[in-house]
Design a protein around this motif. Structure first.
Motif, mmCIF file in Angstrom:
data_model
loop_
_atom_site.group_PDB
_atom_site.id
_atom_site.type_symbol
_atom_site.label_atom_id
_atom_site.label_comp_id
_atom_site.label_asym_id
_atom_site.label_seq_id
_atom_site.Cartn_x
_atom_site.Cartn_y
_atom_site.Cartn_z
ATOM 1 N N ILE A 50 -18.933 59.813 9.866
ATOM 2 C CA ILE A 50 -19.684 59.482 10.927
ATOM 3 C C ILE A 50 -20.189 60.568 11.844
ATOM 4 N N ALA A 51 -19.420 61.602 11.699
ATOM 5 C CA ALA A 51 -19.773 62.821 12.680
ATOM 6 C C ALA A 51 -21.057 63.403 12.287
ATOM 7 N N GLY A 52 -20.979 63.465 10.856
ATOM 8 C CA GLY A 52 -22.307 63.954 10.344
ATOM 9 C C GLY A 52 -23.519 63.031 10.299
ATOM 10 N N GLU A 71 -24.499 64.004 13.956
ATOM 11 C CA GLU A 71 -25.323 65.164 14.590
ATOM 12 C C GLU A 71 -26.520 65.398 13.440
ATOM 13 N N HIS A 72 -26.383 65.046 12.293
ATOM 14 C CA HIS A 72 -27.695 65.440 11.450
ATOM 15 C C HIS A 72 -28.546 64.160 10.959
ATOM 16 N N LEU A 129 -27.085 64.965 5.992
ATOM 17 C CA LEU A 129 -25.936 64.904 5.695
ATOM 18 C C LEU A 129 -25.408 65.468 4.131
ATOM 19 N N SER A 130 -24.289 66.392 3.981
ATOM 20 C CA SER A 130 -24.261 66.828 2.778
ATOM 21 C C SER A 130 -22.779 66.488 2.300
ATOM 22 N N ALA A 179 -25.533 55.432 20.288
ATOM 23 C CA ALA A 179 -26.145 55.253 19.285
ATOM 24 C C ALA A 179 -26.443 55.899 18.028
ATOM 25 N N ALA A 180 -26.038 57.048 18.064
ATOM 26 C CA ALA A 180 -26.312 58.062 16.972
ATOM 27 C C ALA A 180 -25.665 57.526 15.584
#
Length: 207
Positions: A31-33, A36-37, A42-43, A110-111
């Motif tokens: 979720i954090a990735g 952010e990205h 995301l990887s 929203a991210a």
């Protein structure tokens, strides 16, 4: 009814055994990735570093990013969310619509949910997980409709899934198709339209 997007801060204690803690840590990292990205950025390496779980374990247990994303949605659906119970059918629909609006109120909120939707267009497995997540949410909303029918505020046979789709559809249209601003007024309008249609029997399946 939104996807829960907030991830606990690193080091936050989590209940359950080691397996549950690992799964939750991985979910938080996904979720954090996403926040952010986004899905394309995301990887597995990011998830491994953020979660503290070796990437070999991630590949063995989840198979890759699609599996990680799908499981994050499964965990998001294993919460204690219940549909609003305001005492009136119209009030419940208004509260439900405002919950959806609030989940996209700003960039931080929203991210992650936006990234989940975007990922569903790029990964069929993510799409299946997102459909399952919302299907389960629709099932929970049956209690709201049952209460309305019991109170005489909605006709018997009203389909909860069709009703909830009608509440959220105008909001998602603005968010993801026309890219218009969404505020509480838009949420209340969507709920009012759905309420009027439900009262008229629009969500009773044709025989």
């Amino acid at each position: 009814m939104p996807v829960k997007a907030a991830a606990p801060a690193p080091g936050t204690a989590r209940p359950g055994g080691r397996t549950a803690r690992i799964r939750a840590a991985v979910r938080d990292a996904v979720i954090a990735g996403l926040s952010e990205h986004g899905y394309p950025g995301l990887s597995v390496e990011y998830v491994a570093e953020r979660s503290g779980v070796h990437k070999t374990t991630l590949y063995r247990r989840w198979g890759g990013m699609e599996g990680l994303l799908a499981d994050a949605l499964v965990l998001a659906g294993e919460d204690d969310w219940t549909p609003p119970d305001t005492g009136s059918f119209e009030g419940d629909l208004q509260a439900l619509a405002l919950e959806v609006v609030a989940s996209f109120a700003g960039p931080a909120e929203a991210a992650a949910p936006t990234a989940f939707v975007a990922a569903a267009f790029q990964s069929e497995r993510a799409a299946e997980a997102l459909r399952a997540f919302y299907s389960e949410r629709f099932t929970r909303c049956a209690a709201m409709v049952t209460r309305a029918i019991t109170r005489g505020e909605a006709p018997a046979g009203t389909d909860p899934e069709a009703l909830v789709r009608a509440v959220s559809a105008p909001i998602f249209l603005r968010l993801f198709i026309t890219r218009e601003p969404v505020d509480d007024a838009a949420g209340r309008q969507a709920a009012s339209v759905a309420f009027a249609a439900a009262r008229a029997g629009a969500f009773i399946p044709a025989e």
